[in-house]
Design an enzyme around this catalytic site. Structure first.
Site, mmCIF file in Angstrom:
data_model
loop_
_atom_site.group_PDB
_atom_site.id
_atom_site.type_symbol
_atom_site.label_atom_id
_atom_site.label_comp_id
_atom_site.label_asym_id
_atom_site.label_seq_id
_atom_site.Cartn_x
_atom_site.Cartn_y
_atom_site.Cartn_z
ATOM 1 N N ASP A 58 -5.463 5.479 -3.053
ATOM 2 C CA ASP A 58 -6.405 4.593 -3.739
ATOM 3 C C ASP A 58 -7.017 5.225 -4.991
ATOM 4 O O ASP A 58 -8.212 5.089 -5.250
ATOM 5 C CB ASP A 58 -7.532 4.150 -2.794
ATOM 6 C CG ASP A 58 -7.057 3.186 -1.726
ATOM 7 O OD1 ASP A 58 -5.854 2.896 -1.684
ATOM 8 O OD2 ASP A 58 -7.897 2.728 -0.930
ATOM 9 N N CYS A 95 -1.872 -0.203 0.298
ATOM 10 C CA CYS A 95 -1.360 1.061 0.848
ATOM 11 C C CYS A 95 0.029 0.985 1.483
ATOM 12 O O CYS A 95 1.004 1.493 0.944
ATOM 13 C CB CYS A 95 -2.347 1.594 1.882
ATOM 14 S SG CYS A 95 -3.947 2.090 1.238
ATOM 15 N N ASP A 357 -0.759 5.830 -4.116
ATOM 16 C CA ASP A 357 -0.042 4.716 -3.497
ATOM 17 C C ASP A 357 -0.359 3.399 -4.188
ATOM 18 O O ASP A 357 0.512 2.553 -4.380
ATOM 19 C CB ASP A 357 -0.339 4.631 -1.998
ATOM 20 C CG ASP A 357 -1.821 4.524 -1.662
ATOM 21 O OD1 ASP A 357 -2.666 4.644 -2.575
ATOM 22 O OD2 ASP A 357 -2.138 4.326 -0.479
ATOM 23 N N LYS A 418 -7.581 -2.987 -6.528
ATOM 24 C CA LYS A 418 -6.722 -3.012 -5.337
ATOM 25 C C LYS A 418 -6.675 -4.432 -4.767
ATOM 26 O O LYS A 418 -7.690 -5.127 -4.746
ATOM 27 C CB LYS A 418 -7.272 -2.048 -4.290
ATOM 28 C CG LYS A 418 -6.456 -1.956 -3.006
ATOM 29 C CD LYS A 418 -7.046 -0.913 -2.070
ATOM 30 C CE LYS A 418 -6.269 -0.824 -0.774
ATOM 31 N NZ LYS A 418 -6.784 0.235 0.130
#
Length: 620
Positions: A58, A95, A357, A418
């Site tokens: 992250d 993720c 990731d 994200k």
């Protein structure tokens, strides 16, 4: 008589040679195990490069020094001096889907994680590619390297075994001969308290479940790094290694040893607007962007820092400080591994990669995130065990995240976060050093890494590692079982400077996550975000001219727009996209996906309310 004697002699020589080929194990190993490699001798003479993969968790685009950040990351910065950086590398915006693509070179819908177990919709359960764990349609780079004579090690987070840790899906089952792993997607960084309600934290060493090592006090960075160095120290037979050090940092909950926190509280007191500006200016100095590029308003726009109360500023500053401390601590641990490689003479012959990731942390207040499997009472019980008072933030009994307002600093200058297909969720820092490169890091001078600006994608890592190792790709079968061929492209020609790009101007790369979509073609990118995040309309951006995705060019370029939409439809059919449906799914997604709106403030200080979570009850 002479002819008969010669024939008899030749017969026995040929017989003995044939017998030796059949009975001598070491000769057989060389002949077959290394047949697909560039090896020039037996195992103890194996000169193929080692491969060291550091995976951050992250990270925003500008969270490290080499990408403009103010956080102290000297070891990664020095690695960038020795190597190069990719400034246009993209990944999947969450993720586990990103990880299955990275480790297999195959799209995550095919590899089993079309959606995450944390947020899978009811109508997706049981569908092919939606197992929520790595399936048998793909083979990992670790399996292929192990079978070609490499040692394979994993220490750290796995997140590819679903919610029930299915048999046959652990790292030990997927090619890692030695592994210490957190099977979950997240956990406390000091102990085994879960990140979310109902989740049981599970660690495994090779093929056995074990209690969390470190007496429930050892910080996650040290835990994983110490184990990786132990693995490397036991690698004494001359074989090359593939080492995968998969940190939990900077994944929520934000927790850190306290030594560094005060340092970053002072830095972050200037506020998120100033941090974002400073990072962008540093990127311009490094040559990332055109000099005439301006830092735009972010999508969605943030509430100005100056509108916060002093209490809110103090609270937000400390949250950002804890996260910065996590990252500096991770860099220190990466330094331990690099120093070990140098001390043992292995650094020069090692391909080293650092990458994240996905981009940024969850864009929702951590204690307000709703998961479909947790009831309101279960969430309340979980929250009541947390101590998020200002003075306790960062300790093991606190559970914090920076929500969407923190993404503004992490992903400068991009939009999104994200879970979104904007650049903020999909473009992340990437540093590499090729084998054959000696260390120049000790030399004085400003950080000025060599930059590669061409497009690269997460599926490209596996074929890259295989090419450096001299291992052929498996095609459509592996050990007699059908698998999906690798879909990514090797980046070796980019790394060594023999090619400007590995993707042609008309080649398509696409992705879908949570019914949000992205299609790349050359400098073009089409995106569409469905409710609750967006309005369901396609947008078109030229990410070479406008990497911040502010200017929608769809109306000016209808043919290109239609071409990318058609390409996405073909992609979705090929990989088996199942559009998520259901009220529980939408409620869960809404809690981690603030709406994207260009005309009004949608990221506010509403979640920065310290008194909401001020329980003094210690976490067990």
């Amino acid at each position: 008589m002479n002819i008969n004697f010669k024939s008899f002699f030749i017969f026995w020589v040929l017989f003995l040679i044939t017998l030796s080929l059949t009975l001598i194990p070491s000769f057989k190993m060389f002949t077959f195990s290394h047949a697909q490699t560039t090896v020039g001798g037996l195992d103890d003479l194996d000169t193929r490069p080692n491969i060291m993969l550091f995976l951050g968790d992250d990270f925003g685009y500008s969270d490290i020094g080499a990408f403009g950040g103010e956080i102290s990351t000297p070891n990664l910065d020095n690695l960038a001096k020795d190597g190069k950086i990719l400034t246009n590398y993209h990944t999947v915006p969450v993720c586990s889907p990103a990880r299955v693509a990275l480790l297999t070179g195959v799209d995550h819908h095919i590899g089993g994680i079309g959606s995450m177990y944390e947020l899978i919709a009811e109508n997706q359960i049981g569908k092919p590619g939606y197992e929520t764990w790595i399936n048998d349609r793909v083979v990992t780079v670790a399996q292929l390297l192990r079978d070609s004579g490499y040692h394979t090690y994993l220490s750290g987070k796995w997140h590819l075994s679903g919610n029930h840790f299915e048999n046959g899906t652990w790292p030990y089952d997927k090619g890692f001969e030695q592994s210490l792993t957190l099977l979950n997607g997240g956990a406390n960084h000091f102990n085994d308290f879960p990140e979310t309600p109902l989740e049981k934290i599970t660690f495994a060493e090779n093929d056995k479940i074990i209690p969390r090592p470190g007496n429930k006090t050892l910080y996650s960075n040290e835990l994983y790094t110490d184990k990786m160095i132990e693995f490397l120290k036991n690698s004494t037979d001359g074989k090359p290694f593939f080492a995968y050090l998969s940190f939990q940092v900077a994944h929520s909950p934000f927790q850190s040893p306290q030594e560094l926190v005060a340092k970053y509280e002072n830095i972050n007191s200037a506020g998120w607007d100033k941090i974002r500006e400073d990072r962008f200016e540093k990127q311009q100095d490094l040559g990332f962007w055109n000099k005439d590029m301006k830092l735009p308003d972010r999508i969605p726009p943030n509430q100005p820092w100056e509108d916060l109360t002093q209490e809110q500023k103090d609270y937000a500053s400390r949250i950002l400080a804890v996260r910065a401390s996590m990252i500096e601590n991770m860099d220190q641990n990466i330094g331990k591994v690099i120093q070990y490689l140098k001390d043992t003479g292995k650094y020069d012959n090692t391909l080293i990669v650092f990458v994240s990731d996905n981009g940024t942390s969850e864009p929702g207040p951590l204690l307000s995130i709703k998961f479909s499997s947790a009831s309101g009472s279960e969430m309340e019980s979980f929250v009541n065990q947390v101590n998020n008072t200002l003075s306790n933030l960062g300790n093991g009994s606190s559970v914090i995240n920076y929500a969407a307002w923190g993404s503004a600093t992490s992903d400068s200058p991009f939009s999104g976060f994200k879970t979104s297909e904007y650049e903020g969720g999909t473009r992340v820092p990437f540093i590499f050093k090729e084998p054959g490169i000696t260390s120049a890091s000790s030399s004085a001078g400003e950080l000025n890494p060599e930059i590669i600006k061409t497009f690269a994608y997460v599926k490209d890592l596996t074929p890259t590692f295989l090419e450096y190792a001299g291992v052929q790709q498996p095609g459509s079968s592996y050990n007699g079982m059908p698998i999906h061929p690798i879909m990514g492209k090797s980046l070796k020609s980019l790394f060594n400077g023999t090619a400007y790009s590995v993707y042609g101007p008309d080649e398509i790369v696409a992705d879908e996550m949570f019914n949000n979509t992205a299609v790349f073609m050359g400098d073009w990118k089409a995106i569409k975000h469905e409710p609750p995040m967006g309005d369901g309309k396609w947008q078109l951006h030229n990410i070479a001219d406008d990497p911040t995705e502010i200017v929608d060019l769809a109306d000016q370029n209808p043919e290109i727009m239609q071409k990318l939409i058609s390409a996405y439809d073909s992609y979705a059919k090929d990989v088996g996209v199942v559009i998520p449906r259901g009220q529980a799914y939408y409620e869960g997604l809404e809690s981690v996906s603030p709406p994207i709106n260009q005309s009004r403030v949608t990221i506010t200080s509403a979640d920065i309310i310290p008194e909401q979570f001020s329980s003094e009850t210690p976490v067990p």
